[in-house]
Scaffold this motif. Sequence first.
Motif, PDB file in Angstrom:
ATOM      1  N   LEU A 138      71.191  46.079  30.162  1.00  0.00           N
ATOM      2  CA  LEU A 138      71.105  47.229  31.053  1.00  0.00           C
ATOM      3  C   LEU A 138      72.060  48.326  30.620  1.00  0.00           C
ATOM      4  O   LEU A 138      71.738  49.517  30.698  1.00  0.00           O
ATOM      5  CB  LEU A 138      71.396  46.795  32.489  1.00  0.00           C
ATOM      6  N   GLU A 139      73.228  47.930  30.168  1.00  0.00           N
ATOM      7  CA  GLU A 139      74.189  48.929  29.681  1.00  0.00           C
ATOM      8  C   GLU A 139      73.673  49.646  28.441  1.00  0.00           C
ATOM      9  O   GLU A 139      73.990  50.824  28.218  1.00  0.00           O
ATOM     10  CB  GLU A 139      75.531  48.250  29.386  1.00  0.00           C
ATOM     11  N   GLN A 140      72.883  48.969  27.630  1.00  0.00           N
ATOM     12  CA  GLN A 140      72.318  49.595  26.437  1.00  0.00           C
ATOM     13  C   GLN A 140      71.091  50.440  26.767  1.00  0.00           C
ATOM     14  O   GLN A 140      70.555  51.113  25.895  1.00  0.00           O
ATOM     15  CB  GLN A 140      71.944  48.531  25.395  1.00  0.00           C
ATOM     16  N   GLY A 141      70.622  50.402  28.012  1.00  0.00           N
ATOM     17  CA  GLY A 141      69.513  51.253  28.411  1.00  0.00           C
ATOM     18  C   GLY A 141      68.220  50.545  28.730  1.00  0.00           C
ATOM     19  O   GLY A 141      67.188  51.205  28.932  1.00  0.00           O
ATOM     20  N   ALA A 142      68.224  49.200  28.790  1.00  0.00           N
ATOM     21  CA  ALA A 142      67.003  48.488  29.171  1.00  0.00           C
ATOM     22  C   ALA A 142      66.607  48.868  30.600  1.00  0.00           C
ATOM     23  O   ALA A 142      67.461  49.106  31.446  1.00  0.00           O
ATOM     24  CB  ALA A 142      67.210  46.979  29.065  1.00  0.00           C
ATOM     25  N   ASP A 143      65.301  48.945  30.847  1.00  0.00           N
ATOM     26  CA  ASP A 143      64.805  49.340  32.162  1.00  0.00           C
ATOM     27  C   ASP A 143      64.616  48.155  33.102  1.00  0.00           C
ATOM     28  O   ASP A 143      64.670  48.315  34.321  1.00  0.00           O
ATOM     29  CB  ASP A 143      63.468  50.075  32.003  1.00  0.00           C
ATOM     30  N   ASP A 144      64.372  46.989  32.559  1.00  0.00           N
ATOM     31  CA  ASP A 144      64.175  45.796  33.367  1.00  0.00           C
ATOM     32  C   ASP A 144      64.390  44.587  32.465  1.00  0.00           C
ATOM     33  O   ASP A 144      64.533  44.730  31.242  1.00  0.00           O
ATOM     34  CB  ASP A 144      62.767  45.783  33.970  1.00  0.00           C
ATOM     35  N   TYR A 145      64.434  43.399  33.069  1.00  0.00           N
ATOM     36  CA  TYR A 145      64.645  42.199  32.265  1.00  0.00           C
ATOM     37  C   TYR A 145      63.945  41.023  32.917  1.00  0.00           C
ATOM     38  O   TYR A 145      63.653  41.025  34.121  1.00  0.00           O
ATOM     39  CB  TYR A 145      66.132  41.901  32.107  1.00  0.00           C
ATOM     40  N   LEU A 146      63.674  40.021  32.128  1.00  0.00           N
ATOM     41  CA  LEU A 146      63.180  38.730  32.603  1.00  0.00           C
ATOM     42  C   LEU A 146      64.023  37.639  31.964  1.00  0.00           C
ATOM     43  O   LEU A 146      64.350  37.722  30.778  1.00  0.00           O
ATOM     44  CB  LEU A 146      61.716  38.527  32.202  1.00  0.00           C
ATOM     45  N   THR A 147      64.376  36.636  32.760  1.00  0.00           N
ATOM     46  CA  THR A 147      65.116  35.509  32.209  1.00  0.00           C
ATOM     47  C   THR A 147      64.155  34.371  31.891  1.00  0.00           C
ATOM     48  O   THR A 147      63.179  34.145  32.607  1.00  0.00           O
ATOM     49  CB  THR A 147      66.188  35.018  33.198  1.00  0.00           C
ATOM     50  N   LYS A 148      64.419  33.673  30.798  1.00  0.00           N
ATOM     51  CA  LYS A 148      63.593  32.545  30.378  1.00  0.00           C
ATOM     52  C   LYS A 148      64.039  31.272  31.102  1.00  0.00           C
ATOM     53  O   LYS A 148      65.231  31.091  31.345  1.00  0.00           O
ATOM     54  CB  LYS A 148      63.714  32.353  28.862  1.00  0.00           C
ATOM     55  N   PRO A 149      63.101  30.387  31.437  1.00  0.00           N
ATOM     56  CA  PRO A 149      61.652  30.521  31.238  1.00  0.00           C
ATOM     57  C   PRO A 149      61.034  31.425  32.299  1.00  0.00           C
ATOM     58  O   PRO A 149      61.546  31.515  33.411  1.00  0.00           O
ATOM     59  CB  PRO A 149      61.138  29.084  31.399  1.00  0.00           C
ATOM     60  N   PHE A 150      59.950  32.112  31.953  1.00  0.00           N
ATOM     61  CA  PHE A 150      59.293  32.990  32.895  1.00  0.00           C
ATOM     62  C   PHE A 150      57.781  32.805  32.787  1.00  0.00           C
ATOM     63  O   PHE A 150      57.274  32.269  31.808  1.00  0.00           O
ATOM     64  CB  PHE A 150      59.651  34.461  32.625  1.00  0.00           C
TER      65      PHE A 150
END
Length: 231
Positions: free
Chosen positions: A92-104
């Motif tokens: 997020l600090e690098q500019g990602a808009d969203d994230y998913l954690t594995k497993p998904f």
Amino acid sequence: MTAHVLLAEDNPTQAEVIRRYLEQDGHRTTVVRDGPSALRAAERIRPDLVVLDVMMPGLDGLQVCRKLRDHNDVLVLMLTARSSKADVIRGLEQGADDYLTKPFSPRELALRVRTLLRRAGRTPLGETGIARVGDLAVDRGSRLTHVGDRAVECTPVEFEMLFALASAPGRVLSRAQLLDCAFALHRNASERTVDVHVRNLRQKIEADPARPARLLTVHGLGYKLVDPAAG
């Protein structure tokens, strides 16, 4: 809403599953296996959205995200191991808009892609207009933000959070409310996620990010946006 998605995932099996789900949603999907290939492909095809695995050979997803953010505002969805929550914050600090954690679930990934694209490229009826707080203007129609005459580059998630705050000047919005405004599915997101995006926004809209005068913390409640000239 269909789009061209760049998928950077070094696990061939997982990449194929994700590709199938994205293409079932009508998206054109380009798959690469490492960080340098992701950067070259992003330059060549100009995707609408990039799905980045954090752990990749050559350059990891965090490095790729940072380099992407140096010269464009493409949507970035980060994939990270469940045991690496620190990767989420760094992403997020690098500019990602969203994230998913594995497993998904691949279906959940497809839903997040769909909602990020809708947020960034489709403005629902009744949500046009310009929200102003002092000399800060957030234009929903054009998706442009200005502080005075200075243009401010926001990621799609930052824009959604800022528009929500600017639409209710002086009103405190909780972290849960801001998550609901900015994320497709926020059950995996945390209050820390909002704090990271707020910190990034302060770097962009505050004269002194260390002493914010616009985007204020209301301890125990959330955040509010005010006109610093109003005293």
